[in-house]
Design a protein around this motif. Structure first.
Motif, short mmCIF file in Angstrom:
data_model
loop_
_atom_site.label_atom_id
_atom_site.label_comp_id
_atom_site.label_asym_id
_atom_site.label_seq_id
_atom_site.Cartn_x
_atom_site.Cartn_y
_atom_site.Cartn_z
N VAL A 184 0.93 -1.19 -0.07
CA VAL A 184 0.06 0.05 0.05
C VAL A 184 1.03 1.26 0.06
O VAL A 184 1.85 1.35 0.75
CB VAL A 184 -0.84 0.15 1.16
CG1 VAL A 184 -1.72 1.18 1.40
CG2 VAL A 184 -1.69 -1.13 1.33
N ARG A 185 0.77 2.12 -0.97
CA ARG A 185 1.44 3.44 -0.95
C ARG A 185 0.37 4.39 -0.82
O ARG A 185 -0.46 4.88 -1.50
CB ARG A 185 2.03 3.61 -2.42
CG ARG A 185 2.93 4.86 -2.68
CD ARG A 185 3.66 4.62 -3.75
NE ARG A 185 4.89 3.75 -3.64
CZ ARG A 185 5.68 3.42 -4.52
NH1 ARG A 185 5.96 4.16 -5.57
NH2 ARG A 185 6.70 2.36 -4.31
N GLN A 186 1.03 5.43 0.05
CA GLN A 186 0.00 6.71 0.35
C GLN A 186 0.67 7.64 1.05
O GLN A 186 2.25 7.70 1.20
CB GLN A 186 -0.97 6.21 1.62
CG GLN A 186 -0.34 5.99 2.93
CD GLN A 186 -1.20 5.66 4.16
OE1 GLN A 186 -0.77 5.13 5.19
NE2 GLN A 186 -2.31 6.33 4.15
N GLY A 187 0.32 8.98 1.47
CA GLY A 187 0.96 9.98 1.95
C GLY A 187 2.31 10.48 1.04
O GLY A 187 2.12 10.57 -0.19
N GLU A 188 3.39 10.74 1.65
CA GLU A 188 4.46 11.26 1.18
C GLU A 188 5.03 10.21 -0.02
O GLU A 188 5.32 11.00 -1.28
CB GLU A 188 5.69 11.56 1.99
CG GLU A 188 6.91 11.95 1.51
CD GLU A 188 6.64 13.53 0.88
OE1 GLU A 188 7.10 13.69 -0.03
OE2 GLU A 188 5.61 14.26 1.45
N ALA A 189 5.00 9.03 0.00
CA ALA A 189 5.26 8.18 -1.08
C ALA A 189 4.48 8.48 -2.18
O ALA A 189 4.91 8.49 -3.51
CB ALA A 189 5.30 6.71 -0.59
#
Length: 281
Positions: free
Chosen positions: A246-251
């Motif tokens: 899962v990729r979220q936020g700053e990434a």
């Protein structure tokens, strides 16, 4: 007992085939022009064979209280894999399925009928046109799995389209989309930027090899105006046969980079997959 036989029929967008799975008694693979579209086990609707479908299922699992019914809109029907899954995991859910290909919808209804009392209404219509006519605040979940051939149609990629999704969703509702792309992710980056215009929370779910740009593949996008249960989702996708991240936020912001939201005048379909990427014999 007679063995099930493959079924082939010309439909609106090509030649559809239903092929029985020799390893599961009442399971079927749907392809259109050789590209896999859906896999359904009529006896075990919670079995999600395709990895992207499993990831969509994991997001649906955290879209509300466990087991609680949801009002769901599915843009793109195929063999109704996810509507069957939601009916089994969240009994009492009310679901609308929008399938543009009337021939495909008829084939599935004839050979893979939905169980009685499933609470699923099937509509033959263009996904965006149907959505634009839907009432405000009428759905808890909108799932977009629409491919014209092997591409997401351009008119389902824009800020105007996302506006309609947000209008139809109730507060706290969840939007899910099955997308496909490869490095340098021009399409995927533009979709993140577009969805982020209307939703505060955006996450991506995909195999590491796809996220690292090593191959073309499916990416599940999930968005909401509330925080999603990313911890539970991360554990679920990590435990799959083909683990995802899962990729979220700053990434996610780094991935998006300088991508800009898609307007009607700049909309293009998703990229064609490389030759043979999803085809089967």
């Amino acid at each position: 007992m007679n063995e099930p036989l493959p079924v082939s029929r010309a439909v609106g967008h090509g030649t559809a085939k239903l092929m029985p799975d020799v390893d599961r008694e009442r399971a079927w693979l749907l392809t259109v022009d050789g590209a896999p579209q859906s896999y359904v086990d009529l006896d075990e609707p919670t079995h999600l064979e395709f990895e992207y479908a499993r990831r969509l299922g994991h997001v649906l699992d955290v879209a509300g209280e466990p087991g609680a019914p949801l009002d769901a809109v599915h843009l793109g029907g195929g063999a109704m894999t996810l509507p069957r899954y939601l009916a089994a995991t969240r009994p009492g859910s009310r679901q609308d399925v929008v399938e543009a290909d009337a021939g495909l919808a008829a084939l599935v209804a004839e050979h893979l009928p939905l169980p009685a009392g499933a609470g699923v209404a099937v509509h033959t219509a263009d996904a965006r046109a149907w959505l634009e006519a839907a009432p405000d605040d009428s759905a808890d979940v909108v799932v977009a799995d629409v491919f014209g051939g092997s591409q997401v149609p351009a008119h389902l990629t824009t800020v105007g389209y996302v506006d309609e999704v947000a209008r139809v969703l109730r507060g706290g509702g969840v939007y899910l989309a099955n997308l496909a792309d490869a490095a340098p992710f021009a399409f995927l980056r533009s979709q993140v930027a577009t969805v982020a215009v209307r939703f505060a929370e955006v996450v991506l779910v995909a195999e590491p090899a796809v996220l690292r740009g090593r191959r073309f593949g499916n990416v599940v996008l999930a968005a909401s105006d509330r925080a999603l249960d990313v911890g539970t989702l991360t554990r679920a996708v990590a435990g799959d046969p083909f683990p995802a991240r899962v990729r979220q936020g700053e990434a996610l912001r780094r991935l998006m980079g300088d991508a800009v939201p898609v307007q009607e005048a700049t909309a293009v379909p998703s990229p064609l997959p490389p030759s043979g990427a999803f085809a089967i014999g």
